[in-house]
Design a protein around this motif. Structure first.
Motif, short mmCIF file in Angstrom:
data_model
loop_
_atom_site.label_atom_id
_atom_site.label_comp_id
_atom_site.label_asym_id
_atom_site.label_seq_id
_atom_site.Cartn_x
_atom_site.Cartn_y
_atom_site.Cartn_z
N ILE A 132 46.27 43.07 27.63
CA ILE A 132 45.92 43.83 28.84
C ILE A 132 44.99 43.04 29.75
O ILE A 132 45.20 42.97 30.97
CB ILE A 132 45.27 45.18 28.45
N GLU A 146 48.85 50.02 29.02
CA GLU A 146 47.53 50.24 28.43
C GLU A 146 47.34 51.69 28.01
O GLU A 146 46.93 51.97 26.86
CB GLU A 146 46.43 49.85 29.44
N ASN A 151 44.04 44.30 23.56
CA ASN A 151 43.12 44.01 24.66
C ASN A 151 43.40 42.66 25.30
O ASN A 151 43.27 42.51 26.52
CB ASN A 151 41.68 44.07 24.16
N LYS A 174 47.38 52.71 23.97
CA LYS A 174 46.10 53.14 23.40
C LYS A 174 46.16 54.58 22.89
O LYS A 174 45.60 54.90 21.84
CB LYS A 174 44.98 52.96 24.42
N ARG A 228 49.07 49.01 33.63
CA ARG A 228 48.23 50.20 33.42
C ARG A 228 48.96 51.23 32.57
O ARG A 228 48.37 51.84 31.67
CB ARG A 228 47.85 50.79 34.78
#
Length: 272
Positions: free
Chosen positions: A188, A121, A185, A125, A118
């Motif tokens: 993740i 991510e 993506n 991002k 997490r």
């Protein structure tokens, strides 16, 4: 597909595979040292640098397939493999599939705990949005130590020391890569990395003690999945040993990948 790569040096092939958003240029700091002893093939993964994107999503499986195809097409089967970050996960996947050369994985992704994934991510991002927004002023930002520190502190233990050209190349390639978002993506949300109790070739995993992308604690999980791998720690080093400790990184690679046998029918004349 036809992946772009550059070739330097002579001898048994040593294939270098960059990380998310990068290109073959991320290896520049150690390219000459490696090429003094080996035939170095530094690739641009599909959708990065000068290689066109894959027609499908850039999953770990699909990217690994593309490297396997490159090796088979150009006579590089049996080459030693070196990967960084996402590229390190790719070389481990190739080892799991049965790659016969030595595999050296530098700070591989794919071994996060749920909270670490997490964190990865959120920070990645946010970072790519910022990097894209700052492209008009990126040449000026990367000229200065404070700018490099602000931009690259998650990736390097000493971002202020990184060369301006390297920092600008990375910031440009991150923003320009058509496969960046898709590959991120997949890292993740895609399938978890599988392991292997044994592999045909030896595996060396190198990890920076100050890695803020793939935390050092993840080395434990990597060794659980690849129990025959040998772990090497890089002191005072962040996510990219080839940036922070280039001499130590080159030394580990050359001392581990000890092939000296010439490769039969290798197409080592291309510099595309």
């Amino acid at each position: 597909m036809d992946m772009h790569y550059i070739r330097r040096g002579t001898g048994h092939p040593l294939i270098l595979i960059h990380g998310l958003g990068s290109t073959w240029r991320s290896w520049i700091a150690i390219l000459s040292a490696l090429a003094a002893e080996r035939a170095v093939i530094a690739v641009d993964l599909p959708g990065f640098g000068d290689s066109p994107p894959l027609p499908e999503e850039p999953s770990i499986a699909a990217l690994a397939d593309s490297i396997t195809d490159l090796m088979a097409t150009h006579g590089f089967t049996g080459a030693d493999l070196v990967g960084s970050s996402m590229g390190a996960r790719l070389v481990l996947e190739l080892a799991r599939r049965g790659a016969t050369g030595t595999v050296i994985a530098l700070d591989p992704g794919g071994f996060w705990s749920p909270w670490q994934l997490r964190y990865f991510e959120i920070t990645l991002k946010l970072s790519i949005r910022l990097v894209r927004a700052l492209q008009p002023v990126m040449p000026e930002l990367t000229k200065h130590a404070i700018g490099r520190t602000l931009l690259l502190s998650q990736l390097s233990a000493r971002p202020w020391n990184l060369p301006h050209g390297l920092a600008l190349d990375e910031m440009r390639s991150y923003a320009a890569s058509p496969s960046f978002d898709g590959a991120l993506n997949q890292l993740i949300y895609g399938p978890a990395q599988e392991g292997a109790d044994s592999t045909p070739g030896q595996i060396i995993i190198g990890w920076g003690r100050k890695d803020r992308v793939c935390f050092p604690s993840q080395a434990t999980r990597a060794l659980q999945l690849f129990p025959r791998a040998r772990l090497h720690w890089f002191e005072d080093c962040g996510h990219f040993p080839q940036w922070d400790v280039p001499e130590a990184a080159a030394r580990l690679i050359l001392s581990s990948a000890t092939h000296s046998k010439p490769l039969d029918h290798a197409d080592l004349t291309k510099n595309r």
